[in-house]
Write a protein that holds these residues in place. Structure first.
Motif, PDB file in Angstrom:
ATOM      1  N   LYS A  32       8.276  -6.480 -10.701  1.00 50.81           N
ATOM      2  CA  LYS A  32       8.327  -7.556 -10.307  1.00 50.81           C
ATOM      3  C   LYS A  32       7.540  -8.360  -8.642  1.00 50.81           C
ATOM      4  O   LYS A  32       8.113  -8.934  -8.294  1.00 50.81           O
ATOM      5  CB  LYS A  32      10.643  -7.892  -9.335  1.00 50.81           C
ATOM      6  CG  LYS A  32      10.771  -7.480 -11.070  1.00 50.81           C
ATOM      7  CD  LYS A  32      12.353  -7.944 -10.767  1.00 50.81           C
ATOM      8  CE  LYS A  32      13.336  -7.323 -12.596  1.00 50.81           C
ATOM      9  NZ  LYS A  32      14.217  -7.609 -11.795  1.00 50.81           N
ATOM     10  N   GLY A  33       6.079  -8.079  -8.550  1.00 51.66           N
ATOM     11  CA  GLY A  33       5.797  -8.227  -7.172  1.00 51.66           C
ATOM     12  C   GLY A  33       6.669  -7.812  -5.102  1.00 51.66           C
ATOM     13  O   GLY A  33       6.286  -8.527  -5.038  1.00 51.66           O
ATOM     14  N   VAL A  34       8.035  -7.053  -6.399  1.00 53.46           N
ATOM     15  CA  VAL A  34       8.557  -7.302  -4.616  1.00 53.46           C
ATOM     16  C   VAL A  34       8.347  -5.574  -4.309  1.00 53.46           C
ATOM     17  O   VAL A  34       7.700  -4.760  -3.369  1.00 53.46           O
ATOM     18  CB  VAL A  34      10.037  -7.754  -4.575  1.00 53.46           C
ATOM     19  CG1 VAL A  34      10.744  -7.542  -3.619  1.00 53.46           C
ATOM     20  CG2 VAL A  34       9.954  -8.491  -4.699  1.00 53.46           C
TER      21      VAL A  34
ATOM     22  N   ASN B 241       0.307  -8.263  -5.070  1.00 52.20           N
ATOM     23  CA  ASN B 241       1.983  -8.880  -5.918  1.00 52.20           C
ATOM     24  C   ASN B 241       2.391  -7.861  -7.206  1.00 52.20           C
ATOM     25  O   ASN B 241       1.829  -6.399  -6.219  1.00 52.20           O
ATOM     26  CB  ASN B 241       1.795 -10.198  -6.914  1.00 52.20           C
ATOM     27  CG  ASN B 241       1.576 -11.280  -5.552  1.00 52.20           C
ATOM     28  OD1 ASN B 241       2.249 -11.769  -5.153  1.00 52.20           O
ATOM     29  ND2 ASN B 241       0.519 -12.513  -6.129  1.00 52.20           N
ATOM     30  N   ASN B 242       1.699  -7.880  -8.372  1.00 50.31           N
ATOM     31  CA  ASN B 242       2.311  -6.804  -9.298  1.00 50.31           C
ATOM     32  C   ASN B 242       1.504  -5.800  -9.980  1.00 50.31           C
ATOM     33  O   ASN B 242       1.097  -5.354 -10.531  1.00 50.31           O
ATOM     34  CB  ASN B 242       3.763  -6.881 -10.215  1.00 50.31           C
ATOM     35  CG  ASN B 242       2.742  -8.265 -11.138  1.00 50.31           C
ATOM     36  OD1 ASN B 242       2.270  -9.327 -11.104  1.00 50.31           O
ATOM     37  ND2 ASN B 242       3.716  -8.680 -12.160  1.00 50.31           N
ATOM     38  N   GLY B 243       0.040  -6.591  -9.514  1.00 52.00           N
ATOM     39  CA  GLY B 243      -1.225  -6.075 -10.495  1.00 52.00           C
ATOM     40  C   GLY B 243      -2.160  -4.892  -8.695  1.00 52.00           C
ATOM     41  O   GLY B 243      -1.703  -5.327  -7.705  1.00 52.00           O
ATOM     42  N   VAL B 244      -2.549  -3.585  -9.266  1.00 58.61           N
ATOM     43  CA  VAL B 244      -3.115  -3.058  -8.407  1.00 58.61           C
ATOM     44  C   VAL B 244      -4.552  -3.424  -8.286  1.00 58.61           C
ATOM     45  O   VAL B 244      -4.783  -3.756  -9.313  1.00 58.61           O
ATOM     46  CB  VAL B 244      -3.448  -1.637  -9.518  1.00 58.61           C
ATOM     47  CG1 VAL B 244      -4.193  -0.501  -8.933  1.00 58.61           C
ATOM     48  CG2 VAL B 244      -1.908  -1.232  -9.736  1.00 58.61           C
ATOM     49  N   VAL B 245      -4.761  -3.287  -7.235  1.00 55.68           N
ATOM     50  CA  VAL B 245      -6.427  -3.970  -6.310  1.00 55.68           C
ATOM     51  C   VAL B 245      -6.815  -2.378  -6.908  1.00 55.68           C
ATOM     52  O   VAL B 245      -8.257  -2.567  -6.946  1.00 55.68           O
ATOM     53  CB  VAL B 245      -5.950  -4.286  -4.897  1.00 55.68           C
ATOM     54  CG1 VAL B 245      -7.239  -4.573  -4.757  1.00 55.68           C
ATOM     55  CG2 VAL B 245      -5.170  -5.492  -5.733  1.00 55.68           C
TER      56      VAL B 245
ATOM     57  N   TYR C  83       1.070  -0.890  -0.321  1.00 54.08           N
ATOM     58  CA  TYR C  83       0.029   0.056   0.093  1.00 54.08           C
ATOM     59  C   TYR C  83       0.692   1.446  -0.200  1.00 54.08           C
ATOM     60  O   TYR C  83       2.222   1.333   0.587  1.00 54.08           O
ATOM     61  CB  TYR C  83      -1.047   0.097   1.381  1.00 54.08           C
ATOM     62  CG  TYR C  83      -2.234  -1.456   1.610  1.00 54.08           C
ATOM     63  CD1 TYR C  83      -1.141  -2.321   2.204  1.00 54.08           C
ATOM     64  CD2 TYR C  83      -2.823  -1.645   1.195  1.00 54.08           C
ATOM     65  CE1 TYR C  83      -1.339  -3.601   2.476  1.00 54.08           C
ATOM     66  CE2 TYR C  83      -3.363  -2.584   1.780  1.00 54.08           C
ATOM     67  CZ  TYR C  83      -2.856  -3.808   1.967  1.00 54.08           C
ATOM     68  OH  TYR C  83      -3.754  -4.513   2.986  1.00 54.08           O
ATOM     69  N   TRP C  84       0.249   1.990  -0.682  1.00 54.09           N
ATOM     70  CA  TRP C  84       1.343   3.617  -0.669  1.00 54.09           C
ATOM     71  C   TRP C  84       0.004   4.819  -0.086  1.00 54.09           C
ATOM     72  O   TRP C  84      -1.419   4.806  -0.441  1.00 54.09           O
ATOM     73  CB  TRP C  84       1.448   4.359  -1.895  1.00 54.09           C
ATOM     74  CG  TRP C  84       2.637   3.725  -2.716  1.00 54.09           C
ATOM     75  CD1 TRP C  84       2.963   2.848  -3.250  1.00 54.09           C
ATOM     76  CD2 TRP C  84       3.612   4.331  -2.211  1.00 54.09           C
ATOM     77  NE1 TRP C  84       4.290   2.708  -3.412  1.00 54.09           N
ATOM     78  CE2 TRP C  84       5.157   3.435  -2.636  1.00 54.09           C
ATOM     79  CE3 TRP C  84       4.404   5.243  -1.290  1.00 54.09           C
ATOM     80  CZ2 TRP C  84       6.752   3.791  -2.175  1.00 54.09           C
ATOM     81  CZ3 TRP C  84       5.527   5.348  -1.008  1.00 54.09           C
ATOM     82  CH2 TRP C  84       6.719   4.488  -2.012  1.00 54.09           C
TER      83      TRP C  84
END
Lengths: 114, 115
Positions: free
Chosen positions: B71-73, B51-55, B33-34
């Motif tokens: 890269k999901g990190v 992961n690397n997708g925006v919810v 989260y930001w």
């Protein structure tokens, strides 16, 4: 959509005195409730949370909060504060209809004086 | 266990300049989260990654803010161009994928001042 109101922005208190921080929320569905604490120059840390079960929840450092569904409140209390409890405290709520996203209150700054 | 890392801790820029913030979540935390925390207010969610997708990026001002987690990190949040009202602390948080109802772990934040 949920919202959170923290009724006091600043709470000065003397060491060893009790303190209560008030938090009210608005939501039309079941909620999960949290108190986060932010010590000076540090990130937010979870203090305690209510997910289900007993409406009274406690933290390891003597804080407790009670979920009151009829009053839509989640007030935080400590019977005797220490200088080290000086911090900003944030109440937050999430609901399953909103993918559990956290909505925070504006925060209450607690200043403990000797 | 290392906590959520953020850099820089402080940044001062002039309006219309660009800036980027970096976040490295706790190892194994799929959700990132930001948040934006303006002085006197509680944190406001800008964007959530799984992961690397925006919810959810419904609160992100997309005309000037962008974020990625390729890269999901680790993740980067960028502002271009900055406005005076962007002055705030930008918080990064992470959580376990099965713990969405529970604890989010926060980094120390980046304090941005736009002059």
């Amino acid at each position: 959509a949920q919202s959170v109101t923290q009724l006091d922005s600043q709470v000065p208190v003397f060491e060893e005195a009790p303190v209560e921080l008030r938090c009210n929320y608005s939501s039309s569905v079941s909620v999960y409730l949290f108190w986060y604490v932010q010590y000076p120059n540090q990130g937010l840390q979870l203090l305690l949370k209510y997910l289900s079960g007993s409406t009274l929840v406690e933290s390891i450092n003597g804080f407790e909060a009670e979920f009151n569904k009829s009053q839509t409140s989640f007030h935080l209390r400590k019977p005797s504060v220490h200088i080290s409890d000086t911090a900003e405290y944030f109440c937050a709520v999430s609901e399953n209809s909103n993918d559990y996203k956290l909505s925070f209150g504006a925060g209450t700054t607690v200043t403990v004086r000797a | 266990e290392a906590g959520v890392a953020q850099s820089p801790r402080y940044k001062i820029i002039e309006k219309r300049q660009s800036v980027a913030f970096w976040c490295n979540p706790i190892s194994g935390h799929a959700t990132l989260y930001w948040y934006q925390q303006i002085l006197g207010q509680g944190p406001k969610l800008l964007i959530q990654f799984q992961n690397n997708g925006v919810v959810d990026d419904s609160q992100l001002p997309k005309d000037r803010f962008s974020a990625e987690r390729l890269k999901g990190v680790d993740s980067t949040l960028k502002i271009q161009p900055a406005k005076l009202e962007d002055s705030a602390v930008y918080l990064c948080a992470s959580s376990l994928p099965w713990d969405q109802m529970g604890e989010q772990y926060f980094g120390p934040g980046t304090r941005l001042t736009v002059t």
